[in-house]
Write a protein that holds these residues in place. Structure first.
Motif, mmCIF file in Angstrom:
data_model
loop_
_atom_site.group_PDB
_atom_site.id
_atom_site.type_symbol
_atom_site.label_atom_id
_atom_site.label_comp_id
_atom_site.label_asym_id
_atom_site.label_seq_id
_atom_site.Cartn_x
_atom_site.Cartn_y
_atom_site.Cartn_z
ATOM 1 N N SER A 95 -33.748 -27.452 2.316
ATOM 2 C CA SER A 95 -34.675 -28.416 2.805
ATOM 3 C C SER A 95 -35.116 -29.431 1.937
ATOM 4 N N LYS A 96 -35.253 -29.102 0.623
ATOM 5 C CA LYS A 96 -35.794 -30.073 -0.348
ATOM 6 C C LYS A 96 -34.743 -31.067 -0.933
ATOM 7 N N THR A 97 -35.209 -32.101 -1.593
ATOM 8 C CA THR A 97 -34.261 -33.312 -2.042
ATOM 9 C C THR A 97 -33.641 -32.921 -3.285
ATOM 10 N N TYR A 98 -32.347 -32.808 -2.926
ATOM 11 C CA TYR A 98 -31.384 -32.610 -4.364
ATOM 12 C C TYR A 98 -30.226 -33.586 -4.376
ATOM 13 N N HIS A 99 -30.716 -35.220 -4.097
ATOM 14 C CA HIS A 99 -29.578 -35.948 -4.225
ATOM 15 C C HIS A 99 -29.165 -36.377 -5.751
ATOM 16 N N ASP A 100 -30.074 -36.196 -6.677
ATOM 17 C CA ASP A 100 -29.770 -36.570 -8.111
ATOM 18 C C ASP A 100 -28.975 -35.612 -8.593
#
Length: 416
Positions: A95-100
């Motif tokens: 659920s956390k952000t891992y776009h990079d």
């Protein structure tokens, strides 16, 4: 414990330890695949023989759960960079952000020739699928959620892919059409909650199960082996084709229904039912469903167009054995109604054995339909009704139980 017993116990422990340590790397990897990745990595501290065992795990499951974001990123990087063998299954969710990091992870994964990928990273915006994923030629199963799909200019297809599931995604008509058609052995296709697709074309010669939930203007099928079709379409299709004369060479209804004539199981919503009633003669659909045995309908029994279209469908399915209904509220965009019992249409359901109605609220139109169903099915054995009404049910139950039945074996079962 005596000295002799202690020595015997120690000897047994050493033998057991040696047996485990001497297992082939692929067996150790298979054992560790039954653990989550963090637990599997911890086994490297057991002994020197287990130090690198986790790097041969054929199945990798990654969940960010209670991980801090940085720790989870480090874990995924380590697993993908140090893994030595082929990855049969790669399953990641978070659920956390891992776009990079996402593009880097997919690039490292592509070098491991995965056969199955499940990706459910839920943080917005959607994850743009990198071109390297479309070069994974060994893929047999692909599930993507919360993503943006844009095919690379050079796409050779997934020659081994049998199952494709896309949820909460955006793409284009052409990219999805090409993605599907370039999977020659695809047998299972699920498309749910999508944007950017108006005209859906499904060309899949081996496809057996199709599940579509979304908002499209029309669907075209070329799937001669399709057995199960679940089409939960929104109002866009109905709005776009509200005037049948606006269609080109053939009506949308004929194209859609005709392409489904060989299926065994059909699930559709009232929106599509209503639309089909506009595009064809109510008592004569353009196809006979000779193999159709199971139907699931989400229907508003108070909408006469939906009721009549459903009757048309039943009439053209001579081998129907099972019917399941979900009773929906009356649509606000048509109040042109008539009591079901006033219709004289007769339907022969000679092979129908079981039926069910979910979401039953005790409305007159629902009771009328149950009455019709009991009069149409001479082989019916069981009709289950799931009560969801908020009013007193005793009078409705009395009506239901008093309804005449053409089948002497028919049981009406009401659950609460």
């Amino acid at each position: 414990m005596s000295t002799c017993k202690k020595a015997r116990a120690k000897s047994t422990s050493v033998v057991s330890s040696d047996r485990l340590s001497s297992l082939p790397p692929e067996i150790k990897g298979d054992i560790l695949s039954r653990l989550n990745v963090e637990e599997a990595v911890r086994t490297s501290t057991l002994s020197s023989t287990w130090r690198d065992a986790w790097t041969n795990m054929p199945k990798i499951f990654l969940r960010d759960g209670n991980f801090a974001r940085t720790k989870f990123v480090t874990l995924v990087d380590m697993v993908l960079s140090l893994h030595k063998g082929t990855v049969e299954k790669f399953d990641i969710s978070g659920s956390k952000t891992y776009h990079d990091e996402f593009g880097r992870w997919m690039l490292m994964l592509s070098r491991r020739s995965p056969r199955s990928i499940i990706m459910e990273l839920k943080s917005e915006p959607g994850y743009r699928i990198p071109s390297c994923l479309f070069s994974m030629g060994d893929l047999e199963f692909l599930h993507l959620q919360n993503c943006i799909i844009s095919l690379p200019l050079v796409f050779q297809g997934f020659k081994r892919l049998t199952r494709l599931s896309l949820k909460s995604f955006s793409s284009t008509d052409m990219d999805i059409q090409n993605l599907i058609s370039f999977c020659p052995v695809l047998s299972y296709l699920e498309l749910a909650s999508f944007e950017g697709i108006n005209h859906l074309t499904v060309q899949a010669p081996k496809l057996k199960l199709l599940y579509v939930v979304g908002d499209v203007e029309d669907i075209n099928f070329d799937a001669p082996n399709l057995e199960v079709a679940a089409l939960f379409l929104d109002q866009k299709a109905i709005a776009h084709h509200s005037d049948p004369t606006a269609l080109h060479k053939e009506s949308y209804a004929k194209q859609l229904v005709g392409s489904l004539s060989d299926i065994k199981t059909l699930a559709i919503t009232g929106f599509l039912l209503r639309y089909l009633s506009k595009g064809c003669i109510l008592t004569k659909l353009p196809a006979v469903f000779a193999r159709l045995e199971n139907i699931y309908l989400a229907i508003c029994f108070g909408d006469q167009r939906q009721f009549l279209a459903a009757c048309s469908l039943f009439q053209n399915a001579p081998n129907l054995k099972k019917l399941d209904f979900w009773s929906q509220s009356l649509s606000t965009w048509d109040q042109d109604q008539a009591r079901i019992k006033e219709f004289t249409v007769q339907v022969q359901l000679d092979h129908l054995v079981t039926a069910s109605v979910q979401g039953f609220r005790g409305l007159d139109c629902e009771v009328d339909f149950v009455a019709k169903l009991l009069s149409w099915a001479p082989a019916l054995e069981e009709l289950k009704i799931e009560w969801k009404g908020k009013t007193e049910c005793s009078m409705v139950l009395a009506k239901l139980l008093a309804l005449p039945r053409v089948s002497p074996r028919a049981k009406v079962i009401v659950t609460f």
